[in-house]
Design an enzyme around this catalytic site. Structure first.
Site, PDB file in Angstrom:
ATOM      1  N   HIS B  78      50.824  45.116  32.880  1.00 16.31           N
ATOM      2  CA  HIS B  78      49.785  44.233  33.435  1.00 16.31           C
ATOM      3  C   HIS B  78      49.530  43.087  32.459  1.00 16.31           C
ATOM      4  O   HIS B  78      49.354  43.315  31.257  1.00 16.31           O
ATOM      5  CB  HIS B  78      48.520  45.065  33.653  1.00 16.31           C
ATOM      6  CG  HIS B  78      47.382  44.327  34.284  1.00 16.31           C
ATOM      7  ND1 HIS B  78      47.542  43.188  35.034  1.00 16.31           N
ATOM      8  CD2 HIS B  78      46.049  44.594  34.283  1.00 16.31           C
ATOM      9  CE1 HIS B  78      46.352  42.781  35.450  1.00 16.31           C
ATOM     10  NE2 HIS B  78      45.438  43.599  35.014  1.00 16.31           N
ATOM     11  N   GLU B  80      46.914  40.982  32.325  1.00 17.56           N
ATOM     12  CA  GLU B  80      45.533  40.632  31.980  1.00 17.56           C
ATOM     13  C   GLU B  80      45.304  40.833  30.474  1.00 17.56           C
ATOM     14  O   GLU B  80      45.826  41.773  29.872  1.00 17.56           O
ATOM     15  CB  GLU B  80      44.548  41.480  32.801  1.00 17.56           C
ATOM     16  CG  GLU B  80      43.188  40.824  32.920  1.00 17.56           C
ATOM     17  CD  GLU B  80      42.282  41.498  33.952  1.00 17.56           C
ATOM     18  OE1 GLU B  80      42.682  42.533  34.527  1.00 17.56           O
ATOM     19  OE2 GLU B  80      41.177  40.978  34.174  1.00 17.56           O
ATOM     20  N   ASP B  82      43.163  41.930  28.402  1.00 18.24           N
ATOM     21  CA  ASP B  82      42.715  43.146  27.709  1.00 18.24           C
ATOM     22  C   ASP B  82      43.891  44.099  27.455  1.00 18.24           C
ATOM     23  O   ASP B  82      43.756  45.061  26.705  1.00 18.24           O
ATOM     24  CB  ASP B  82      41.575  43.856  28.467  1.00 18.24           C
ATOM     25  CG  ASP B  82      41.819  44.002  29.944  1.00 18.24           C
ATOM     26  OD1 ASP B  82      42.619  43.229  30.506  1.00 18.24           O
ATOM     27  OD2 ASP B  82      41.223  44.899  30.554  1.00 18.24           O
ATOM     28  N   HIS B 145      46.039  45.211  40.276  1.00 25.31           N
ATOM     29  CA  HIS B 145      45.210  44.289  41.026  1.00 25.31           C
ATOM     30  C   HIS B 145      45.552  42.823  40.737  1.00 25.31           C
ATOM     31  O   HIS B 145      44.807  41.930  41.135  1.00 25.31           O
ATOM     32  CB  HIS B 145      43.727  44.569  40.729  1.00 25.31           C
ATOM     33  CG  HIS B 145      43.331  44.290  39.297  1.00 25.31           C
ATOM     34  ND1 HIS B 145      42.392  43.336  38.984  1.00 25.31           N
ATOM     35  CD2 HIS B 145      43.754  44.780  38.113  1.00 25.31           C
ATOM     36  CE1 HIS B 145      42.242  43.280  37.665  1.00 25.31           C
ATOM     37  NE2 HIS B 145      43.062  44.139  37.127  1.00 25.31           N
ATOM     38  N   ASP B 164      45.762  49.396  35.409  1.00 23.60           N
ATOM     39  CA  ASP B 164      44.313  49.443  35.636  1.00 23.60           C
ATOM     40  C   ASP B 164      43.908  50.448  36.719  1.00 23.60           C
ATOM     41  O   ASP B 164      42.741  50.853  36.780  1.00 23.60           O
ATOM     42  CB  ASP B 164      43.789  48.049  35.988  1.00 23.60           C
ATOM     43  CG  ASP B 164      43.447  47.230  34.747  1.00 23.60           C
ATOM     44  OD1 ASP B 164      43.281  47.835  33.665  1.00 23.60           O
ATOM     45  OD2 ASP B 164      43.356  45.996  34.850  1.00 23.60           O
ATOM     46  N   TYR B 191      34.338  51.318  38.920  1.00 22.62           N
ATOM     47  CA  TYR B 191      35.558  50.556  38.636  1.00 22.62           C
ATOM     48  C   TYR B 191      36.273  50.187  39.934  1.00 22.62           C
ATOM     49  O   TYR B 191      36.672  49.043  40.143  1.00 22.62           O
ATOM     50  CB  TYR B 191      36.487  51.378  37.726  1.00 22.62           C
ATOM     51  CG  TYR B 191      37.575  50.551  37.112  1.00 22.62           C
ATOM     52  CD1 TYR B 191      37.393  49.930  35.880  1.00 22.62           C
ATOM     53  CD2 TYR B 191      38.779  50.341  37.777  1.00 22.62           C
ATOM     54  CE1 TYR B 191      38.373  49.144  35.325  1.00 22.62           C
ATOM     55  CE2 TYR B 191      39.769  49.554  37.225  1.00 22.62           C
ATOM     56  CZ  TYR B 191      39.565  48.960  35.997  1.00 22.62           C
ATOM     57  OH  TYR B 191      40.549  48.167  35.456  1.00 22.62           O
ATOM     58  N   HIS B 224      42.313  52.123  31.018  1.00 23.53           N
ATOM     59  CA  HIS B 224      40.913  52.211  30.563  1.00 23.53           C
ATOM     60  C   HIS B 224      40.405  53.633  30.789  1.00 23.53           C
ATOM     61  O   HIS B 224      40.674  54.221  31.838  1.00 23.53           O
ATOM     62  CB  HIS B 224      39.986  51.286  31.363  1.00 23.53           C
ATOM     63  CG  HIS B 224      40.274  49.831  31.225  1.00 23.53           C
ATOM     64  ND1 HIS B 224      39.977  49.118  30.089  1.00 23.53           N
ATOM     65  CD2 HIS B 224      40.819  48.948  32.088  1.00 23.53           C
ATOM     66  CE1 HIS B 224      40.328  47.850  30.265  1.00 23.53           C
ATOM     67  NE2 HIS B 224      40.846  47.720  31.466  1.00 23.53           N
TER      68      HIS B 224
END
Lengths: 52, 395
Positions: B78, B80, B82, B145, B164, B191, B224
């Site tokens: 992913h 993103e 983070d 996502h 995620d 979430y 996460h």
């Protein structure tokens, strides 16, 4: 009529089904889909689509 | 956080962010984790990284197991930040020519974050990679996502590295579902409601696809929160249920108020709804957080929105919640609106337009009261609540 694939998220526009939730009637060829129509999954614009 | 061994040779080398309270507009009251996974086989593989400012901590965690320079392959599930923010530091440290596996869209998106400086290896859906005793398979999960999202699956151990998906913003030393128990579910639900709700149709399709492929899943390692090893079926089933968007017999009243008139209306409407036996909760927007509100929206059948009229428009905090909710595309909702006003009273009409754009079934054109609701006004509110409650009960 050809099916078109969103190059961002993989959604397939099938002219037989159209996209009635967003005002595109079944049987509408991709060419006749309005220019301001966007991918119902990711919101990408029509020019992000390529023929399947 | 010290590295945690998940099964022999597979570690969570991620970090805990105890202090984050606002995760791009999502309230993270107890912090979160950025999980990254290390597989030590003939080849050493790192799956995902962490936020940029935690990159050195990630390298230190890896060093407890193996010299990070020995990493042969990096996988980015992913883009993103983070999960990718630590990539430049990690790649610089281990050698920028090492292969960086990602999806086709991952390649494009990573390059738009960091440039074409890495040895990107874009994979096809279903492509496999042998790393010694293990074979990894890549599963494209576009728009779950982000366009770049993918899963990595370790076939021999049946571990799904799910990016995620199935994650939760949860910080703690309980690293597994069996350690934390059911207390994790509200975090997983929040979430889902705030990150994944709009992709519900894709989730249902993916679960179907995974079942058809006969993919057995023993452990789910999200990016996460806790790892699902005792009962990964629990979170998969919860995702299916949430994705179906079959709301409970529940109404929520989301409102803001200036001089407490809209508040009086909200609470009288709540009384009316409660009289019909339907569960109801009034939520004052500025006493809550949009991401908490969205969690309540997830399983509510009726969404009742109230706003005073301020300078011919909506109260700004109400616009905030409506904009946020609209983006997450909740389905199968009944909508209703109300508000107190002084002279022009546009708020109810403006709320209706927003809820209609979300394709909610509207109860009617809403309830407006000028200035302060009197006895009769409050009785109208209770009647309005009963009308909403009956619509929910009769679904």
């Amino acid at each position: 009529m050809d099916r078109y694939v969103c190059q961002i998220c993989g959604y397939v526009y099938d002219p037989e089904q159209g996209d009635p939730d967003n005002g595109v009637d079944p049987g509408t060829s991709f060419d006749n889909v309005p220019d301001d129509w966007t991918c119902p999954v990711c919101g990408a614009s029509k020019d992000e689509f390529e023929k399947e | 956080m010290k590295p945690v061994e998940i099964v022999k040779g597979v570690y969570n080398v991620g970090v805990i962010d105890w202090n984050i309270r606002d995760f791009h507009g999502y309230s993270t009251e107890i912090g979160t984790t950025y999980n990254a996974y290390l597989i030590v086989d003939e080849q050493v593989v790192l799956i995902d990284t962490v936020k940029k400012e935690f990159a050195d901590q990630l390298l230190a965690n890896i060093a407890e197991i193996v010299d990070p320079k020995k990493i042969d392959i990096v996988i980015s599930n992913h883009t993103e930040m983070d999960h990718s923010g630590g990539l430049p530091r990690v790649m610089h440290y281990i050698g920028e020519s090492k292969p960086l596996y990602c999806s086709k869209m991952g390649h494009k998106n990573l390059a738009q974050h960091f440039g074409q400086i890495f040895n990107y290896q874009a994979v096809e859906n279903g492509q496999e990679l042998s790393i010694g005793s293990r074979t990894l398979a890549f599963l494209e999960t576009r728009m779950l996502h982000w366009p770049d999202s993918m899963f990595t699956y370790s076939k021999s151990e049946q571990i799904l590295f799910s990016s995620d998906a199935f994650g939760q913003h949860y910080a703690g030393y309980e690293m597994f579902d069996d350690a934390v128990g059911d207390a994790i579910m509200p975090h997983a639900k929040k979430y889902f409601a705030n990150i994944l709700l709009l992709y519900s149709p894709k989730i249902l399709k993916l679960v179907e696809q995974v079942a058809e492929m006969g993919l057995e899943i023993k452990v789910i390692c999200p990016d996460h929160g806790i790892i699902w090893r005792k009962d990964p079926g629990k979170i998969i089933n919860a995702y299916v249920e949430w994705s179906k968007q079959e709301p409970a017999k529940k109404a929520i009243i989301i409102y803001d108020t200036m001089w407490k008139s809209t508040k009086l209306m909200a609470e009288a409407i709540a009384d009316g709804i409660a009289e019909t036996g339907v569960a109801v909760k009034p939520i004052h927007i500025r006493s809550s957080h949009r991401s908490e509100i969205m969690t309540e929206v997830l399983d509510a059948r009726a969404i009742v929105v109230g706003s005073p009229t301020l300078n011919n428009g909506l109260f700004p905090s109400v616009s905030d919640v409506l904009t946020y909710m609209k983006g997450l595309r909740p389905k199968n909702k009944i909508g209703a609106s109300f508000g107190s006003y002084g002279w022009s009273g546009e708020s109810v009409k403006l709320i209706n337009a927003e809820l209609e754009a979300m394709k909610f079934d509207m109860i009617d054109s809403g309830l407006k009261i000028q200035y302060v609701p009197d006895k009769e006004g409050l009785s109208d509110c209770r009647a309005y609540g009963r009308k909403i409650g009956e619509a929910v009960a009769g679904q």
